[in-house]
Design an enzyme around this catalytic site. Structure first.
Site, short mmCIF file in Angstrom:
data_model
loop_
_atom_site.label_atom_id
_atom_site.label_comp_id
_atom_site.label_asym_id
_atom_site.label_seq_id
_atom_site.Cartn_x
_atom_site.Cartn_y
_atom_site.Cartn_z
N ASP A 177 45.83 89.80 4.67
CA ASP A 177 47.14 90.12 4.11
C ASP A 177 48.09 90.53 5.22
OD1 ASP A 177 45.26 91.39 1.49
OD2 ASP A 177 46.81 89.85 1.23
N MET A 190 52.90 87.72 3.34
CA MET A 190 53.86 88.44 2.47
C MET A 190 55.01 88.89 3.36
SD MET A 190 51.13 90.60 0.22
CE MET A 190 49.78 90.36 1.37
N HIS A 211 47.46 85.23 4.06
CA HIS A 211 48.41 85.42 2.96
C HIS A 211 49.66 86.09 3.54
CE1 HIS A 211 49.29 87.77 -1.06
NE2 HIS A 211 50.21 86.89 -0.78
N MET A 264 49.46 86.07 -7.81
CA MET A 264 49.34 87.50 -7.65
C MET A 264 49.10 88.10 -9.03
SD MET A 264 49.43 88.03 -4.50
CE MET A 264 49.17 89.78 -4.75
N HIS A 270 40.26 86.80 3.57
CA HIS A 270 41.65 86.88 3.14
C HIS A 270 42.37 87.92 4.00
CE1 HIS A 270 44.86 86.50 0.11
NE2 HIS A 270 45.02 87.79 0.19
N SER A 310 39.00 90.72 1.00
CA SER A 310 40.35 91.05 1.46
C SER A 310 40.22 92.09 2.56
CB SER A 310 41.18 91.61 0.30
OG SER A 310 42.43 92.07 0.77
N MET A 368 51.88 91.62 6.16
CA MET A 368 53.07 92.20 5.51
C MET A 368 54.11 92.56 6.57
SD MET A 368 51.08 94.64 2.80
CE MET A 368 49.74 94.02 1.80
N ASP A 389 44.66 87.12 -6.81
CA ASP A 389 44.72 88.20 -5.82
C ASP A 389 45.29 89.48 -6.43
OD1 ASP A 389 46.44 88.45 -2.56
OD2 ASP A 389 44.89 89.67 -3.51
C1 DX5 Z 1 47.71 93.09 -2.29
C2 DX5 Z 1 46.80 92.21 -1.51
C3 DX5 Z 1 45.39 92.15 -2.06
C4 DX5 Z 1 44.64 93.47 -2.10
C5 DX5 Z 1 43.50 93.40 -3.09
O1 DX5 Z 1 49.02 92.78 -1.98
O2 DX5 Z 1 47.36 90.90 -1.49
O3 DX5 Z 1 44.66 91.21 -1.29
O4 DX5 Z 1 44.15 93.73 -0.88
O5 DX5 Z 1 42.92 94.64 -3.23
P1 DX5 Z 1 42.46 95.23 -4.65
O6 DX5 Z 1 41.20 94.51 -5.01
O7 DX5 Z 1 42.23 96.64 -4.37
O8 DX5 Z 1 43.52 94.96 -5.64
ZN ZN Z 2 46.49 88.99 -0.56
#
Ligand code: DX5
Ligand code: ZN
Length: 229
Positions: free
Chosen positions: A34, A67, A65, A136, A32, A7, A36, A174
């Protein structure tokens, strides 16, 4: 064999190119990303330009991903940036089937991400348009959170449905995917592990060492893996 997906929001944001090159050397299955918007989740991370920049440094699968609210507005943008897979939150889009179809129309893998409290039934009428489901295991938006135990059962229920319907759909987990939670998520049926601060990006360990240890840990679980795969 379980798939490892670093990630990158947990990586050294100032040296992402270097991190990706070092992780590729150690063998990972997907990256991955993220994304946002400060609305669907109360945080901001990375955008299409960062993905486009890293695209030229790696041939590994890019998993985006989203969000963000109304993700359907930005599928083209992230597809153009170099995504191979895009997951959207069922809670963020009104026309889920249409949005998934638009991802597939770009030749990409289409994923549905579900918040911990969202029931699996939202998938009932899109099974034929989904390539992977992101469960999630923490509430989305931040790294470093604690695993929500009830999601173990959710993984098992999803796996059962996938097997029963003979669907070709992968389960991605995740959030707080750690040495403590990995054995059980694999046992319940997870295929793709999003690895963040809980298993890969450690302050007290080099990326190379952390990845090497993660590979041997997963190898040591292979017996179990074999049963599930
Ligand atoms: C949270 C993200 C995850 C996060 C995972 O919203 O989607 O990908 O980065 O990190 P850890 O392993 O610290 O939970
Ligand atoms: Zn994620």
């Amino acid at each position: 064999m379980a798939k490892i997906g670093p990630s990158l929001m947990c990586a050294d944001m100032g040296n992402l190119e270097d991190s990706v090159k070092r992780l590729d050397k150690g063998k990972v299955d997907f990256y991955h990303f993220d994304v946002m918007d400060g609305t669907f989740v109360p945080n901001f991370t990375m955008g299409p330009d960062m993905i486009k920049t890293l695209r030229s440094h790696s041939t590994t699968l890019f998993d985006v991903h989203l969000m963000i609210k109304e993700p359907e507005r930005y599928i083209e943008l992230f597809a153009d940036a170099g995504a191979d897979m895009i997951s959207v939150h069922a809670e963020a889009t009104i026309h889920l089937q249409r949005t998934l179809q638009s991802i597939r129309n770009r030749g990409l893998k289409a994923g549905v991400a579900l918040n911990p409290s969202t029931p699996l039934s939202v998938l009932d009428y899109v099974w034929d348009t989904v390539d992977y489901v992101v469960l999630m295991t923490v509430n989305p938006g931040f790294a470093g959170q604690k695993f929500i135990p009830l999601t173990f059962e959710k993984i098992a229920q999803l796996k059962e449905t996938i097997v029963q319907k003979e669907l070709d759909i992968e389960i991605q987990v995740d959030g707080n995917i750690s040495y403590d939670t990995i054995p059980k998520v694999l046992e319940k049926g997870a295929d793709m592990l999003v690895c963040g601060t809980s298993s890969l990006f450690k302050k007290d360990k080099s990326l190379e060492k952390a990845l090497e240890e993660l590979h041997s840990f997963l190898d040591s679980l292979t017996g179990k893996n074999k049963v599930n795969s």
